[in-house]
Design an enzyme around this catalytic site. Structure first.
Site, PDB file in Angstrom:
ATOM      1  CG  ASP A 136      -3.515 -14.331   7.551  1.00  0.00           C
ATOM      2  OD1 ASP A 136      -4.746 -14.304   7.353  1.00  0.00           O
ATOM      3  OD2 ASP A 136      -2.720 -13.527   7.048  1.00  0.00           O
ATOM      4  CD  GLU A 194      -7.199 -16.642   5.091  1.00  0.00           C
ATOM      5  OE1 GLU A 194      -7.985 -15.839   4.581  1.00  0.00           O
ATOM      6  OE2 GLU A 194      -6.009 -16.373   5.296  1.00  0.00           O
TER       7      GLU A 194
END
Length: 728
Positions: free
Chosen positions: A405, A458
């Site tokens: 993330d 990401e």
């Protein structure tokens, strides 16, 4: 006579502020023989027992009424295994003394932990049930180099920090202790007197299980057994395989209707796994399951990095859930958050009174967007803690991939900061070189040691080489989320069809860079929260047009180069924005012939078609697998392209993003022959108008689009069709 320690030292050990308990407690050699000292608050009488003979050797005298005992064994010259017979009131217990055991960490482990290259730090740090010198107990170890004193407290010692102060290994700042009779399932914490003299109770950073919030203690739990990596699971992650990911928040995928309570890991193993398999997804991606204090963070602010959240069950039950997915032929990806952590007092913040896990300067160590702290990636022990955690989930739970993330927030020091709010690196640049090195090390280590497991970034910028190997100056990820494609395509789809001809490039631009990285096309939870509405809500027009637009968009996406990811609820076009605190609106599927069931049927057929047609995935990251057929028909908002596999098998995708059906629309093709319509998003089965090509279409020897042969097609309104070239 016993060699009595200084009273000041005794006062310190009794008050729980003595930093070197092994120098005082346990068995020691003195001039007159052996001396045993013990701190046993509230004890009335203490005898030393010869463990081999099970006989009393000597009685210890209570030197201090607060529970400090000492006694001389004048006839003994050699150390021996002993126990203590302790009387508390009317109760007598024979116990093993924690201070008769030697050091726990071996020299190689000390070296690797300090160097930051210990692949499995979780095997040494934390709490580990074991048998040491014939005694069952638990070994505890925690890194707190600047603490004055660290004790382990828990159900085994009345949460009393005086009873089990730990040994400091000065070589690397780790405190350790073997506690006899402590056992699996017991609660514990570390009581730390930090460098400022403040006392705090801290959860174990390496705890394998944690209490359910709002309670915060750690639980002693055995390290999960290693999971073998099967050839099938390795193959499913490969670049030339179909990867269709179902992104799930376990707490809101489905809930109990009577009390809105979460499904358990066991219930999810039955319901979620079977559903994802039936829908044709190849992977399930779990939003973070690491233990976290705040439900509203969705797990993206974790503190128990090594503990599956207790919200849905035990670690054993979580592992059984992963096993169920594997048995169904599904790989499991875990959202992993090494980018930041919350500042809760029982967690990592100022762990030993210093910025141990985080950067000390808030311009480096504080996330303004999320009010969280940033790991100090340049510290070896922190790198070990995080990289080892990624290794742990893959090796010990069978996780098949880590989706990392907020990578951009890690690799840029000026992420979401104004001028003057960030500190340049030592070259004067904006890159966080320590974070980049950490990601390269982690990705390289996982790739080398756990071949088959993948990492996915990401990463929201154009940082070069995210999926290049570290030796080529890349970050070493296997896949990268294509957030540029996602933003452009959604922006296009939100336009009224009458305006789309002016923004044609929003759907064509992505192909210009699609081969620069190994991309995943994501329609994730980020697109259906914080007032953004649902995907169906983004589509323009009346109900018919909204659903037709969404179906056409999905058809375009599944044919486009790149692996696929879809957030839960989007597969049946949930109308409201996602709410983490309630179930998806499964009642929308009550009508099997309704709008929502139609979208669900389409996504299911897209997934199965995707797996069946190697042209749609085999050359995802090779330009040979893609060719534009119609790229410049702005006026009609028509797009057509061919996808091919290694053997030249071909599938053509044609999308019409206007509500006007196109009859006799001619498209030039490279190879003459028969083409079969294998999917049509306007089919009646998907609640469309059922306009199409009724099976097979044959090429004509009419030149079109710089090609000698062409197809005359019926292209439905707001729809995508797939045509597979057949051998005649």
């Amino acid at each position: 006579m016993p060699v009595l320690p200084d009273q000041h030292v005794i006062n310190q050990i009794i008050s729980g502020r003595y930093a070197d308990p092994f120098s005082l407690l346990g068995m020691h050699e003195v001039a007159a023989g052996l001396e045993v000292r013990a701190l046993l608050p509230d004890a009335c009488q203490v005898w030393v027992i010869d463990a081999q003979k099970q006989s009393r050797v000597a009685e210890l005298s209570r030197y201090d009424d607060r529970g400090f005992f000492v006694g001389l064994l004048p006839r003994r010259k050699k150390f021996f295994r002993y126990q203590l017979e302790v009387r508390w009131g009317d109760n007598v217990h024979i116990i093993d003394d924690a201070y008769r055991f030697g050091t726990l960490l071996q020299e190689l482990d000390i070296w690797l932990l300090a160097e930051g290259t210990h692949i499995r730090p979780y095997e040494k740090l934390g709490a580990h049930p074991q048998n040491l010198d014939g005694v069952d107990g638990v070994s505890f170890a925690v890194w707190a180099p600047n603490a004055i004193r660290v004790s382990v407290v828990g159900e085994f010692n009345f949460w009393d920090g005086r009873r089990h102060p730990m040994r400091l290994r000065r070589e690397n700042g780790i405190w350790e202790l073997f506690v006899p009779a402590a056992c699996e399932g017991q609660l514990y914490k570390f009581e730390i007197i930090d460098c400022r003299g403040h006392v705090s109770l801290r959860a174990d950073p390496y705890a394998f299980e944690a209490q359910m919030r709002p309670d915060t203690a750690s639980l002693v739990r055995k390290l999960p057994e290693k999971v073998d990596y099967s050839p099938e699971r390795k193959k499913a992650n490969a670049l030339n395989q179909p990867v269709s990911v179902y992104e799930v928040h376990l707490g809101s995928w489905r809930r109990h209707a009577d009390n809105n309570y979460w499904l358990s890991y066991g219930e999810l193993a039955e319901q979620l796994v079977s559903y994802a398999k039936w829908m044709g997804f190849t992977h399930i991606e779990l939003m973070p399951v690491n233990e976290h204090p705040f439900d509203g963070s969705w797990g993206y602010q974790p503190l128990g990095m090594y503990a599956p959240t207790r919200r849905y069950g035990s670690p054993h039950e979580f592992k059984a859930f992963i096993d169920a997915a594997h048995n169904a032929g599904l790989n499991v990806i875990l959202d992993w958050v090494p980018g930041h952590f919350p500042s809760d007092a029982y967690g990592l913040a100022q762990f030993d009174g210093t910025a141990l896990y985080e950067y000390a300067d808030p311009r480096e160590g504080y996330h303004q967007d999320w009010n969280t702290l940033i790991y100090n990636y340049g510290r070896h022990e922190v790198r070990n803690y995080l990289a080892g955690n990624g290794f742990y989930w893959i090796e010990r739970y069978g996780i098949d991939g880590l989706r990392v993330d907020a990578v951009a927030s890690m690799i840029y020091r000026d992420y979401s900061r104004k001028a003057g709010e960030w500190i340049p690196n030592h070259y004067g640049g904006r890159e966080n070189l320590e974070a980049i090195s950490f990601l390269q090390y982690t990705n390289h280590t996982i790739g080398k040691e756990l071949g088959g497991a993948v990492t996915m970034a990401e990463e929201s910028t154009d940082y070069p080489g995210v999926t290049l190997p570290p030796e080529a100056n890349g970050l070493g990820f296997h896949y990268k989320w294509n957030l540029g494609w996602m933003n452009d395509s959604l922006k296009y789809m939100q336009l009224d069809p009458v305006h789309r001809k002016y923004h044609h490039n929003l759907l064509t631009f992505g192909v210009l860079y699609t081969y620069t990285e190994n991309f995943i096309l994501p329609l994730s939870h980020d697109e259906v929260v914080h007032g953004k509405g649902s995907l169906i809500d983004k589509m323009p027009g009346d109900a018919w047009q909204k659903f037709a637009n969404l179906r056409a968009y999905y058809g375009f996406m599944w044919a486009h180069p790149g692996k696929k990811l879809l957030f839960m609820g989007c597969e049946f076009a949930q109308g409201r924005e996602w709410n983490f605190n309630q179930s998806l609106d499964w009642h929308l599927l009550d009508d099997p012939n309704g709008w929502h069931s139609g979208v669900q049927n389409l996504v299911r057929d897209l997934n199965h078609t995707y797996q069946q047609q190697s042209a749609l995935y085999e050359l995802d990251f090779n330009p040979r697998g893609f060719e534009w057929l119609v790229v410049d028909d702005h006026e009609n908002s028509i797009f057509a392209f061919a996808r091919r596999d290694e053997h030249g098998n071909e599938l053509i995708a044609v999308s019409n993003f206007t509500p006007v059906p196109r009859y006799g629309y001619r498209i030039g093709v490279s190879r003459p022959g028969r083409y079969h319509e294998v999917l049509n998003t306007d089919s009646h089965h998907y609640h469309g108008s059922n306009i199409g090509n009724a099976g097979d279409v044959y090429t004509d020897p009419y030149p079109s689009h710089q090609r000698e042969h062409s197809l005359s097609l019926v292209i439905p309104p707001l729809a995508t069709i797939y045509l597979r070239r057949e051998d005649c």
